[in-house]
Design a protein around this motif. Structure first.
Motif, PDB file in Angstrom:
ATOM      1  N   GLY A 133       9.322  -4.692   5.280  1.00 15.33           N
ATOM      2  CA  GLY A 133       8.682  -4.216   4.065  1.00 15.33           C
ATOM      3  C   GLY A 133       7.310  -3.603   4.280  1.00 15.33           C
ATOM      4  O   GLY A 133       6.745  -3.004   3.350  1.00 15.33           O
ATOM      5  N   VAL A 236      13.831  -6.904  -5.391  1.00 16.66           N
ATOM      6  CA  VAL A 236      13.281  -7.078  -4.040  1.00 16.66           C
ATOM      7  C   VAL A 236      13.847  -8.374  -3.486  1.00 16.66           C
ATOM      8  O   VAL A 236      13.826  -9.408  -4.158  1.00 16.66           O
ATOM      9  CB  VAL A 236      11.738  -7.142  -4.071  1.00 16.66           C
ATOM     10  CG1 VAL A 236      11.197  -7.404  -2.672  1.00 16.66           C
ATOM     11  CG2 VAL A 236      11.148  -5.859  -4.644  1.00 16.66           C
ATOM     12  N   ARG A 240      15.013  -9.242   5.511  1.00 18.09           N
ATOM     13  CA  ARG A 240      15.198  -8.070   6.355  1.00 18.09           C
ATOM     14  C   ARG A 240      16.670  -7.981   6.723  1.00 18.09           C
ATOM     15  O   ARG A 240      17.180  -8.818   7.469  1.00 18.09           O
ATOM     16  CB  ARG A 240      14.350  -8.169   7.627  1.00 18.09           C
ATOM     17  CG  ARG A 240      14.560  -7.014   8.598  1.00 18.09           C
ATOM     18  CD  ARG A 240      13.681  -7.164   9.824  1.00 18.09           C
ATOM     19  NE  ARG A 240      13.926  -8.410  10.520  1.00 18.09           N
ATOM     20  CZ  ARG A 240      14.907  -8.599  11.402  1.00 18.09           C
ATOM     21  NH1 ARG A 240      15.758  -7.613  11.661  1.00 18.09           N
ATOM     22  NH2 ARG A 240      15.053  -9.750  12.012  1.00 18.09           N
ATOM     23  N   ARG A 248      18.264  -2.390   2.513  1.00 20.35           N
ATOM     24  CA  ARG A 248      16.817  -2.386   2.431  1.00 20.35           C
ATOM     25  C   ARG A 248      16.363  -3.600   1.639  1.00 20.35           C
ATOM     26  O   ARG A 248      17.078  -4.119   0.786  1.00 20.35           O
ATOM     27  CB  ARG A 248      16.306  -1.123   1.722  1.00 20.35           C
ATOM     28  CG  ARG A 248      16.679   0.185   2.393  1.00 20.35           C
ATOM     29  CD  ARG A 248      16.094   0.305   3.768  1.00 20.35           C
ATOM     30  NE  ARG A 248      14.630   0.197   3.760  1.00 20.35           N
ATOM     31  CZ  ARG A 248      13.904   0.010   4.860  1.00 20.35           C
ATOM     32  NH1 ARG A 248      14.478  -0.115   6.033  1.00 20.35           N
ATOM     33  NH2 ARG A 248      12.598  -0.071   4.773  1.00 20.35           N
ATOM     34  N   PRO A 249      15.128  -4.091   1.888  1.00 16.33           N
ATOM     35  CA  PRO A 249      14.623  -5.240   1.136  1.00 16.33           C
ATOM     36  C   PRO A 249      14.214  -4.886  -0.289  1.00 16.33           C
ATOM     37  O   PRO A 249      13.883  -5.768  -1.068  1.00 16.33           O
ATOM     38  CB  PRO A 249      13.409  -5.688   1.956  1.00 16.33           C
ATOM     39  CG  PRO A 249      12.974  -4.471   2.692  1.00 16.33           C
ATOM     40  CD  PRO A 249      14.225  -3.694   2.984  1.00 16.33           C
ATOM     41  N   ARG A 250      14.237  -3.605  -0.636  1.00 18.33           N
ATOM     42  CA  ARG A 250      13.952  -3.155  -1.995  1.00 18.33           C
ATOM     43  C   ARG A 250      14.930  -2.026  -2.334  1.00 18.33           C
ATOM     44  O   ARG A 250      15.563  -1.452  -1.438  1.00 18.33           O
ATOM     45  CB  ARG A 250      12.515  -2.649  -2.124  1.00 18.33           C
ATOM     46  CG  ARG A 250      12.273  -1.340  -1.410  1.00 18.33           C
ATOM     47  CD  ARG A 250      10.860  -0.812  -1.585  1.00 18.33           C
ATOM     48  NE  ARG A 250      10.778   0.603  -1.175  1.00 18.33           N
ATOM     49  CZ  ARG A 250       9.673   1.320  -1.148  1.00 18.33           C
ATOM     50  NH1 ARG A 250       8.515   0.766  -1.500  1.00 18.33           N
ATOM     51  NH2 ARG A 250       9.693   2.592  -0.773  1.00 18.33           N
TER      52      ARG A 250
END
Length: 362
Positions: A133, A236, A240, A248-250
């Protein structure tokens, strides 16, 4: 904003010519028929590993460079900076070298050493962060400090590609499928890193008024699936994802949930099992994201088989497995990361034997 000088404009003209010439020198990627013991449903793999830089991200990097050049964002001597989990950075390093520009890749420290070596071989510099991130803000900071341009694939991937055609990946798939028994795929299955590929394919099938549906496969720890289910771009995960290049983390700005017909969460160990299974069938190693795609595509094939439907399913072979010799193909690494593909491998063995894919048995 200062006007573009005559010399700078001439440089941009030459840069665009070089990028376009590189595309002209590259043949289209292959579409492989993937044999399955299933009657009436045909599976195909679009092999993106044969691009000059070895992955699907070669298309994205070319589009991003053209977009930045034509917007006047990069010029003679510009340092190009990108946030990446590896493959996009490899491809952007290639294009930066083609144009004689410095390149910096901001990446998680866990990125495979094979990808790091490729970036450096193309003349790029790797700048590492501890958490996935952190790449966005750090890439922007590095670009500011050196007076360069942050390419920002996660924002611009969905708009840098001409989704209406111009030999994009969607148009290529349909041209290559034209002589197959079921030339219009029932489903195209992809995974998402930026979301640019799913946006391109989803928009294209709507623009061409095709009945094809789009499924996005998402790995463990990724925010895309939850964001799509909740119809929210604010999800979110704080995790990872372990399958490099996807997840993706978001929820990234380039992910367009409105063109996605279905999504599937694929366990990481299932991705590894499918990756290794496919490698055995193809006679060459493929990467982890290909395993994610294939597990989801097999799920779609099974749904069609169980419903008595006939048709075709297309998915992507994203990159070669050579980049993961020290990770996904290393049993010690898998054990260290608590990944056991054995139950999922048994499901794939049952598919070979019976023609039925039963992921619930894993």
């Amino acid at each position: 904003m200062p006007k573009t000088s005559t010399d700078a404009r001439a440089w941009i003209d030459e840069a665009v010519r070089r990028v376009e010439a590189d595309a002209n020198r590259s043949a289209d990627t292959h579409l492989h028929a993937f044999e399955l013991p299933v009657e009436g449903v045909h599976l195909y793999l679009k092999d993106e590993s044969v691009h000059p830089t070895g992955s699907l991200k070669h298309r994205l990097a070319r589009s991003l460079f053209l977009y930045a050049l034509c917007n006047g964002w990069i010029g003679p001597g510009s340092t190009v900076v990108e946030a990446s989990s590896g493959s996009t950075a490899v491809s952007e390093a290639y294009f930066a070298r083609l144009l004689g520009l410095p390149f910096v890749a901001v990446m998680p420290r866990t990125t495979s050493e094979e990808k790091v070596a490729l970036i450096e071989w193309y003349g790029g510099r790797c700048h590492f962060v501890d958490e996935a991130g952190e790449v966005y803000a750090e890439a922007a900071r590095v670009a500011r400090e050196c007076g360069g341009h942050y390419m920002d694939q996660f924002t611009f991937a969905e708009r840098a590609t001409d989704w209406r055609g111009n030999n994009n990946i969607a148009e290529s798939i349909y041209e290559q499928m034209s002589a197959e028994p079921h030339p219009v795929p029932s489903w195209v299955v992809v995974s998402a890193g930026t979301g640019g590929t799913s946006a391109t394919i989803g928009r294209y099938v709507r623009y061409r008024r095709l009945p094809t549906r789009v499924m996005v496969a998402d790995p463990d720890g990724s925010a895309f699936y939850d964001g799509w289910e909740q119809d929210s771009s604010d999800v979110v995960t704080g995790c990872r994802p372990r399958i490099e290049g996807i997840g993706r983390p978001r929820v990234e700005p380039s992910f367009v949930g409105g063109v996605v017909d279905d999504m599937l969460r694929v366990p990481d160990a299932a991705s590894i099992a499918a990756m290794r299974w496919a490698s055995g069938k193809l006679g060459r190693p493929v990467g982890g994201s290909t395993g994610t795609n294939l597990w989801a595509a097999l799920t779609v094939v099974e749904r069609m088989r169980a419903a008595g439907e006939q048709g075709s399913v297309v998915t992507l072979l994203c990159d070669g497995g050579e980049r993961y010799a020290h990770t996904y193909y290393d049993d010690g690494w898998l054990a260290e990361h608590d990944l056991d593909p054995t139950p999922y491998s048994a499901v794939l063995d049952d598919l070979d034997r019976t023609g039925v894919f039963s992921p619930q048995g894993a």
